[in-house]
Design a protein around this motif. Structure first.
Motif, PDB file in Angstrom:
ATOM      1  N   ARG A  47       0.836  -1.189   0.000  1.00 54.36           N
ATOM      2  CA  ARG A  47       0.000   0.000   0.000  1.00 54.36           C
ATOM      3  C   ARG A  47       0.875   1.245   0.000  1.00 54.36           C
ATOM      4  O   ARG A  47       2.081   1.180   0.235  1.00 54.36           O
ATOM      5  N   LYS A  48       0.277   2.381  -0.251  1.00 58.11           N
ATOM      6  CA  LYS A  48       1.029   3.632  -0.314  1.00 58.11           C
ATOM      7  C   LYS A  48       1.697   3.939   1.022  1.00 58.11           C
ATOM      8  O   LYS A  48       2.854   4.377   1.066  1.00 58.11           O
ATOM      9  N   ASP A  49       0.995   3.674   2.131  1.00 58.14           N
ATOM     10  CA  ASP A  49       1.549   3.973   3.450  1.00 58.14           C
ATOM     11  C   ASP A  49       2.711   3.051   3.807  1.00 58.14           C
ATOM     12  O   ASP A  49       3.486   3.364   4.721  1.00 58.14           O
ATOM     13  N   ASP A  50       2.830   1.915   3.112  1.00 55.53           N
ATOM     14  CA  ASP A  50       3.900   0.980   3.443  1.00 55.53           C
ATOM     15  C   ASP A  50       5.256   1.443   2.933  1.00 55.53           C
ATOM     16  O   ASP A  50       6.292   0.955   3.395  1.00 55.53           O
ATOM     17  N   VAL A  51       5.293   2.347   1.976  1.00 56.45           N
ATOM     18  CA  VAL A  51       6.557   2.735   1.350  1.00 56.45           C
ATOM     19  C   VAL A  51       6.910   4.207   1.571  1.00 56.45           C
ATOM     20  O   VAL A  51       8.061   4.594   1.360  1.00 56.45           O
ATOM     21  N   GLU A  52       5.956   5.031   1.986  1.00 57.86           N
ATOM     22  CA  GLU A  52       6.251   6.440   2.198  1.00 57.86           C
ATOM     23  C   GLU A  52       6.840   6.662   3.588  1.00 57.86           C
ATOM     24  O   GLU A  52       6.423   6.023   4.563  1.00 57.86           O
ATOM     25  N   PRO A  53       7.811   7.562   3.730  1.00 58.24           N
ATOM     26  CA  PRO A  53       8.408   7.831   5.045  1.00 58.24           C
ATOM     27  C   PRO A  53       7.433   8.569   5.950  1.00 58.24           C
ATOM     28  O   PRO A  53       6.494   9.214   5.472  1.00 58.24           O
ATOM     29  N   PRO A  54       7.627   8.498   7.268  1.00 62.57           N
ATOM     30  CA  PRO A  54       6.745   9.226   8.196  1.00 62.57           C
ATOM     31  C   PRO A  54       6.835  10.735   7.970  1.00 62.57           C
ATOM     32  O   PRO A  54       7.845  11.262   7.493  1.00 62.57           O
ATOM     33  N   LEU A  55       5.753  11.439   8.322  1.00 61.98           N
ATOM     34  CA  LEU A  55       5.689  12.882   8.120  1.00 61.98           C
ATOM     35  C   LEU A  55       6.190  13.667   9.326  1.00 61.98           C
ATOM     36  O   LEU A  55       6.328  14.889   9.242  1.00 61.98           O
ATOM     37  N   GLU A  56       6.477  13.010  10.443  1.00 62.31           N
ATOM     38  CA  GLU A  56       6.920  13.718  11.645  1.00 62.31           C
ATOM     39  C   GLU A  56       8.277  14.385  11.407  1.00 62.31           C
ATOM     40  O   GLU A  56       9.118  13.870  10.659  1.00 62.31           O
ATOM     41  N   ASP A  57       8.499  15.530  12.078  1.00 55.01           N
ATOM     42  CA  ASP A  57       9.724  16.302  11.859  1.00 55.01           C
ATOM     43  C   ASP A  57      10.897  15.801  12.698  1.00 55.01           C
ATOM     44  O   ASP A  57      12.011  15.665  12.202  1.00 55.01           O
ATOM     45  N   ASP A  58      10.666  15.545  13.983  1.00 57.59           N
ATOM     46  CA  ASP A  58      11.785  15.188  14.866  1.00 57.59           C
ATOM     47  C   ASP A  58      12.028  13.680  14.799  1.00 57.59           C
ATOM     48  O   ASP A  58      11.131  12.881  14.539  1.00 57.59           O
ATOM     49  N   SER A  61       9.925  11.142  17.191  1.00 58.43           N
ATOM     50  CA  SER A  61       8.562  10.928  16.702  1.00 58.43           C
ATOM     51  C   SER A  61       8.564  10.102  15.427  1.00 58.43           C
ATOM     52  O   SER A  61       7.651   9.307  15.180  1.00 58.43           O
ATOM     53  N   GLN A  62       9.578  10.273  14.591  1.00 55.06           N
ATOM     54  CA  GLN A  62       9.678   9.468  13.382  1.00 55.06           C
ATOM     55  C   GLN A  62       9.865   7.993  13.716  1.00 55.06           C
ATOM     56  O   GLN A  62       9.276   7.123  13.080  1.00 55.06           O
ATOM     57  N   ARG A  63      10.704   7.714  14.722  1.00 53.84           N
ATOM     58  CA  ARG A  63      10.924   6.317  15.108  1.00 53.84           C
ATOM     59  C   ARG A  63       9.629   5.687  15.625  1.00 53.84           C
ATOM     60  O   ARG A  63       9.305   4.543  15.292  1.00 53.84           O
ATOM     61  N   ILE A  64       8.882   6.436  16.439  1.00 57.94           N
ATOM     62  CA  ILE A  64       7.627   5.920  16.975  1.00 57.94           C
ATOM     63  C   ILE A  64       6.618   5.707  15.846  1.00 57.94           C
ATOM     64  O   ILE A  64       5.946   4.670  15.780  1.00 57.94           O
ATOM     65  N   ALA A  65       6.512   6.689  14.952  1.00 55.42           N
ATOM     66  CA  ALA A  65       5.575   6.560  13.836  1.00 55.42           C
ATOM     67  C   ALA A  65       5.961   5.387  12.939  1.00 55.42           C
ATOM     68  O   ALA A  65       5.096   4.661  12.441  1.00 55.42           O
ATOM     69  N   ARG A  66       7.262   5.191  12.748  1.00 58.42           N
ATOM     70  CA  ARG A  66       7.717   4.093  11.897  1.00 58.42           C
ATOM     71  C   ARG A  66       7.382   2.743  12.526  1.00 58.42           C
ATOM     72  O   ARG A  66       6.943   1.806  11.846  1.00 58.42           O
ATOM     73  N   LEU A  67       7.574   2.632  13.841  1.00 55.95           N
ATOM     74  CA  LEU A  67       7.264   1.375  14.526  1.00 55.95           C
ATOM     75  C   LEU A  67       5.753   1.094  14.502  1.00 55.95           C
ATOM     76  O   LEU A  67       5.330  -0.055  14.314  1.00 55.95           O
ATOM     77  N   LYS A  68       4.952   2.134  14.694  1.00 54.78           N
ATOM     78  CA  LYS A  68       3.497   1.946  14.619  1.00 54.78           C
ATOM     79  C   LYS A  68       3.085   1.473  13.228  1.00 54.78           C
ATOM     80  O   LYS A  68       2.217   0.610  13.088  1.00 54.78           O
ATOM     81  N   ARG A  69       3.727   2.038  12.215  1.00 55.61           N
ATOM     82  CA  ARG A  69       3.395   1.638  10.851  1.00 55.61           C
ATOM     83  C   ARG A  69       3.826   0.193  10.593  1.00 55.61           C
ATOM     84  O   ARG A  69       3.121  -0.555   9.906  1.00 55.61           O
ATOM     85  N   ILE A  70       4.971  -0.204  11.124  1.00 55.59           N
ATOM     86  CA  ILE A  70       5.425  -1.587  10.961  1.00 55.59           C
ATOM     87  C   ILE A  70       4.430  -2.553  11.594  1.00 55.59           C
ATOM     88  O   ILE A  70       4.071  -3.579  11.005  1.00 55.59           O
ATOM     89  N   ILE A  71       3.959  -2.234  12.797  1.00 58.65           N
ATOM     90  CA  ILE A  71       2.995  -3.105  13.480  1.00 58.65           C
ATOM     91  C   ILE A  71       1.691  -3.181  12.682  1.00 58.65           C
ATOM     92  O   ILE A  71       1.114  -4.265  12.506  1.00 58.65           O
ATOM     93  N   GLU A  72       1.242  -2.040  12.175  1.00 60.98           N
ATOM     94  CA  GLU A  72       0.003  -2.038  11.382  1.00 60.98           C
ATOM     95  C   GLU A  72       0.189  -2.831  10.084  1.00 60.98           C
ATOM     96  O   GLU A  72      -0.716  -3.540   9.647  1.00 60.98           O
ATOM     97  N   THR A  73       1.376  -2.742   9.500  1.00 59.90           N
ATOM     98  CA  THR A  73       1.657  -3.504   8.273  1.00 59.90           C
ATOM     99  C   THR A  73       1.696  -4.998   8.562  1.00 59.90           C
ATOM    100  O   THR A  73       1.240  -5.809   7.749  1.00 59.90           O
ATOM    101  N   ILE A  74       2.248  -5.370   9.710  1.00 56.30           N
ATOM    102  CA  ILE A  74       2.266  -6.788  10.094  1.00 56.30           C
ATOM    103  C   ILE A  74       0.845  -7.316  10.221  1.00 56.30           C
ATOM    104  O   ILE A  74       0.527  -8.417   9.743  1.00 56.30           O
ATOM    105  N   ASP A  75      -0.046  -6.530  10.848  1.00 52.82           N
ATOM    106  CA  ASP A  75      -1.444  -6.960  10.982  1.00 52.82           C
ATOM    107  C   ASP A  75      -2.105  -7.101   9.611  1.00 52.82           C
ATOM    108  O   ASP A  75      -2.834  -8.073   9.359  1.00 52.82           O
TER     109      ASP A  75
END
Length: 229
Positions: A47-58, A61-75
Motif C-alpha cells: 500500500r502507499k503507506d507501506d513505502v512512504e516515510p513518516p511525516l513527523e519532523d523530529d 517521533s519518526q521512530r515511533i511513527a515508523r514502529l506503529k506503521r510496521i505493526i500495522e503492516t504486520i497486521d
C-alpha cells in the motif's frame, strides 16, 4: 477456374499446408491447477503507506511513527496472507470434489451413493469454521472433551482401503488438505505473532524514552529509581 478451400472447421493450417487438430477440451477439474506450493500466498500488494516515510519532523517521533506503521503492516499482511491461504486450499478442495464428480459421471457411479449435503449446508459449515473461537474456551486443555491432540496422527494413504470408492477417496484427500492448511496457517500466524511482539516491545521502549525526555532531571531520577514490580 475457381478454387475451393479444403479448410475444415476446428483445424488450423500450418506452414506446410497440413492441418493441426485443436487440443482436447479440459474438464472443469483439470482447469484448476494442482496445489503444489503455497509460497505464492505470501505475496501481498504494497500500500502507499507501506513505502512512504513518516511525516513527523523530529527523529524520536519518526521512530515511533515508523514502529506503529510496521505493526500495522504486520497486521495487514497477516490477515491478507491468511485470506490467500484460505483461497488456495478451498480451490484445491474444489478440484478434488469436481474430479470425483466427473469420474462418478463418467463411470456411472453417482447412483451408488446417497445424495450429499445441500450446498447451503456446506456453506454453513465453512462459515462456522471461519468464525473466531469463543473466548475463555481452551481447546488445548487435555481435560477438554473437544481436544483432539491426543489422537494418533493418521496417514490417509496408509489407512485407505484398496477398494475405496471415488467419493471416499476424494473426501480423504479433502480432509488431508484441511489438515495441511490448518498447520500452514497456524505456523504462519504464530511466526507473525512473535514478530509483532518484538516490534510492540520496541515501540514501548521508544515511547518511554520520549516520555522521559520530556521530564525534568529530578523527575527522571524519581522515575528511574522507582521500584520494579
Amino acid at each position: 477456374m475457381s478454387s475451393q478451400s479444403n479448410h475444415r472447421p476446428g483445424a488450423h493450417p500450418t506452414g506446410g499446408g497440413q492441418h493441426q487438430p485443436q487440443p482436447p477440451t479440459l474438464r472443469p477439474s483439470q482447469q484448476i491447477p494442482r496445489l503444489v506450493n503455497v509460497a505464492p500466498s505470501m505475496f501481498v500488494p504494497l500500500r502507499k503507506d507501506d513505502v512512504e516515510p513518516p511525516l513527523e519532523d523530529d527523529e524520536p517521533s519518526q521512530r515511533i511513527a515508523r514502529l506503529k506503521r510496521i505493526i500495522e503492516t504486520i497486521d495487514y499482511h497477516t490477515a491478507a496472507v491468511k485470506e490467500n491461504y484460505m483461497w488456495m486450499f478451498e480451490r484445491e478442495m474444489r478440484r478434488y470434489s469436481l474430479d470425483a464428480a466427473e469420474r462418478e459421471e463418467e463411470f456411472k457411479l453417482r447412483d451408488l451413493h446417497p445424495p450429499g449435503p445441500a450446498e447451503a449446508e456446506i456453506d454453513a459449515v465453512f462459515a462456522s469454521m471461519e468464525r473466531p473461537a469463543p473466548e475463555g474456551f481452551d481447546y488445548n486443555d487435555p481435560n477438554n472433551p473437544f481436544n483432539v491432540k491426543h489422537l494418533p496422527e493418521l496417514n490417509p494413504q496408509e489407512v485407505m482401503p484398496r477398494d475405496v470408492s471415488v467419493r471416499e477417496k476424494a473426501m480423504m484427500d479433502i480432509l488431508t488438505v484441511v489438515d495441511s492448511g490448518k498447520n500452514e496457517i497456524d505456523g504462519y500466524q504464530n511466526h507473525m505473532k512473535n514478530l509483532r511482539s518484538t516490534y510492540v516491545e520496541l515501540l514501548g521502549r521508544e515511547q518511554e524514552r520520549l516520555r522521559q525526555a520530556a521530564l525534568r532531571p529530578e523527575e527522571r531520577t524519581q522515575v528511574q529509581d522507582a521500584p520494579m514490580g
